[in-house]
Enzyme design. Structure first.
Site, PDB file in Angstrom:
ATOM      1  N   GLY A   1     -28.740  12.445  -7.545  1.00 22.85           N
ATOM      2  CA  GLY A   1     -29.831  11.049  -7.258  1.00 22.85           C
ATOM      3  C   GLY A   1     -28.972  10.855  -8.828  1.00 22.85           C
TER       4      GLY A   1
ATOM      5  NE  ARG B   1     -34.691  16.933 -11.699  1.00 24.88           N
ATOM      6  CZ  ARG B   1     -34.535  15.891 -12.603  1.00 24.88           C
ATOM      7  NH1 ARG B   1     -33.912  16.461 -13.702  1.00 24.88           N
ATOM      8  NH2 ARG B   1     -35.357  15.201 -12.385  1.00 24.88           N
TER       9      ARG B   1
ATOM     10  NE  ARG C   1      -1.861  10.220  11.581  1.00 34.78           N
ATOM     11  CZ  ARG C   1      -1.505   9.195  12.425  1.00 34.78           C
ATOM     12  NH1 ARG C   1      -1.199  10.119  14.039  1.00 34.78           N
ATOM     13  NH2 ARG C   1      -0.669   8.543  12.444  1.00 34.78           N
TER      14      ARG C   1
ATOM     15  CD1 TRP D   1      -1.541  -1.806   2.702  1.00 29.16           C
ATOM     16  CD2 TRP D   1      -2.516  -1.670   0.942  1.00 29.16           C
ATOM     17  NE1 TRP D   1      -2.291  -3.364   2.512  1.00 29.16           N
ATOM     18  CE2 TRP D   1      -3.096  -3.119   1.096  1.00 29.16           C
ATOM     19  CE3 TRP D   1      -3.067  -1.819  -0.699  1.00 29.16           C
ATOM     20  CZ2 TRP D   1      -4.039  -3.819   1.173  1.00 29.16           C
ATOM     21  CZ3 TRP D   1      -3.799  -2.476  -1.501  1.00 29.16           C
ATOM     22  CH2 TRP D   1      -4.332  -3.881  -0.308  1.00 29.16           C
TER      23      TRP D   1
ATOM     24  CD  GLU E   1      -0.426  10.522   5.507  1.00 28.07           C
ATOM     25  OE1 GLU E   1      -0.672  12.090   6.035  1.00 28.07           O
ATOM     26  OE2 GLU E   1      -0.850  11.252   4.340  1.00 28.07           O
TER      27      GLU E   1
ATOM     28  CD  GLU F   1     -12.209   2.644  12.741  1.00 28.41           C
ATOM     29  OE1 GLU F   1     -13.617   2.378  12.196  1.00 28.41           O
ATOM     30  OE2 GLU F   1     -10.742   3.043  12.037  1.00 28.41           O
TER      31      GLU F   1
END
Length: 378
Positions: free
Chosen positions: A338, A264, A239, A155, A362, A366
């Site tokens: 939509g 819209r 961060r 990764w 990074e 959690e």
């Protein structure tokens, strides 16, 4: 973008970055191979001196102000996530080298990194050491006055295309974070290979194989067995700016949702006349602004050289809230726009894929909560 706490100079910087992004970078976005490093884009950012904003100061080695980095990333992200990511990865990969490397290492790589000729990468994660970075197992085995690196990294953004890597390896077995050393490793090193990984959102990321890659004492970043500190110093700066990247994506999504719902026609008026819709927009804007204040607060604490524990806590708060808020804002924007928002090529379709990863890399959300919790109870 909020002008809260931004000086006139900072507002002018934001305007200039957006102008450069729209006029000089946007035309290069998407011109490279999907999922691989877009070198033309990186060179263009070097030519426009955007990469130089990552590192400035009288001694030519200090990092740029964290607030500048956040404003740079947030502004670029509102124009192009590809351009933002290319710049961010260049900074993340080179920061340990330019701040903790030997004078020779910095002299060798600095001009090429800032010009965009050399692509940098930050090689910390492994298959069994993602959130638990102290568990990494890439081995640095003694070899004369240096070491040989054996193992894999996974990764790794910009891998396997990078020209230079900041690599974190274990020099002392069974010592967790206290036995990790950071090294600068050339992408052309003998014994180094890798392959690209296909992700849900095209992104230059891959796996690296180290088969006896030689590193010498001149390649050490910082001190032997103190590489974890190099990594954490880097993450404390980047961060909050990951949060800034998320802000840019969220702002773009909110702008798209507002433009759609105010034009819209539905139920005898424009869609935004519906209370259910206007309240969604209100929630999106409020969470975005709250996250922005946390990001700016964290950047200000870093620039003011606050206590390290405060910097770490604020950085964690900024990344946590900004990335979680961005996920909410982008998802809600898709709901309001939509089906067309999920059609390939729509701005929200692109953001919907790009916004997911920052909650993981990074330090996953959690982990940020764990960092914040520990700072409050210890």
């Amino acid at each position: 973008m909020s002008a809260f706490a931004l000086s006139v100079q900072q507002q002018e910087f934001v305007r200039l970055v957006r102008e450069i992004a729209e006029s000089e970078l946007l035309g290069l976005v998407g011109t490279g191979t999907p999922g691989r490093v877009n070198r033309d884009l990186v060179r263009a950012m070097g030519k426009q001196s955007l990469l130089a904003r990552l590192y400035s100061g009288a001694d030519d080695s200090r990092s740029a102000a964290a607030m500048d980095l956040c404003l740079l990333r947030e502004t670029l992200a509102t124009v192009s996530t590809e351009a933002e990511t290319a710049l961010a990865l260049q900074g993340l990969g080179s920061y340990p080298i330019l701040l903790s490397g030997t004078r020779e290492a910095a002299k060798r790589w600095r001009p090429h990194v800032l010009s965009g000729e050399a692509v940098a990468a930050f090689a910390l994660s492994e298959s069994e050491a993602g959130s638990d970075a102290g568990a990494l197992s890439l081995r640095a085995e003694p070899d004369g006055d240096g070491w040989r690196l054996h193992g894999e990294k996974l990764w790794i953004s910009n891998a396997p295309d990078a020209d230079v890597y900041s690599v974190f390896a274990r020099t002392t077995p069974n010592a967790r974070a206290r036995g990790v050393t950071a090294f600068v490793v050339s992408g052309s090193s003998s014994g180094l290979s890798g392959e690209h990984l296909d992700m849900i959102s095209p992104h230059p990321i891959g796996r690296l194989h180290f088969d006896g890659v030689r590193v010498g004492p001149e390649d050490v970043l910082g001190e032997v067995d103190a590489g974890f500190e190099v990594a954490m110093r880097t993450l404390d700066l980047f961060r909050p700016s990951v949060g800034a990247f998320a802000l840019g994506m969220a702002q773009s999504a909110l702008d798209t949702a507002i433009a759609h719902t105010t034009s819209r026609q539905a139920f005898g008026g424009v869609l935004s006349d519906q209370q259910a819709v206007s309240h969604k927009l209100a929630d999106m804007a409020t969470r975005l602004e709250a996250a922005r204040l946390l990001v700016y607060s964290a950047a200000s604490a870093y620039d003011a050289e606050a206590e390290p524990t405060e910097i770490t806590r604020r950085s964690a708060m900024a990344k946590l809230e900004a990335t979680e808020a961005a996920q909410f804002v982008v998802d809600t924007a898709v709901q309001l726009v939509g089906a067309r928002a999920l059609q390939h090529g729509h701005p929200l379709e692109h953001l919907y894929r790009d916004v997911r990863a920052p909650r993981i890399y990074e330090g996953a959300s959690e982990i940020q909560r764990t960092i914040i919790g520990r700072s409050l109870t210890r």
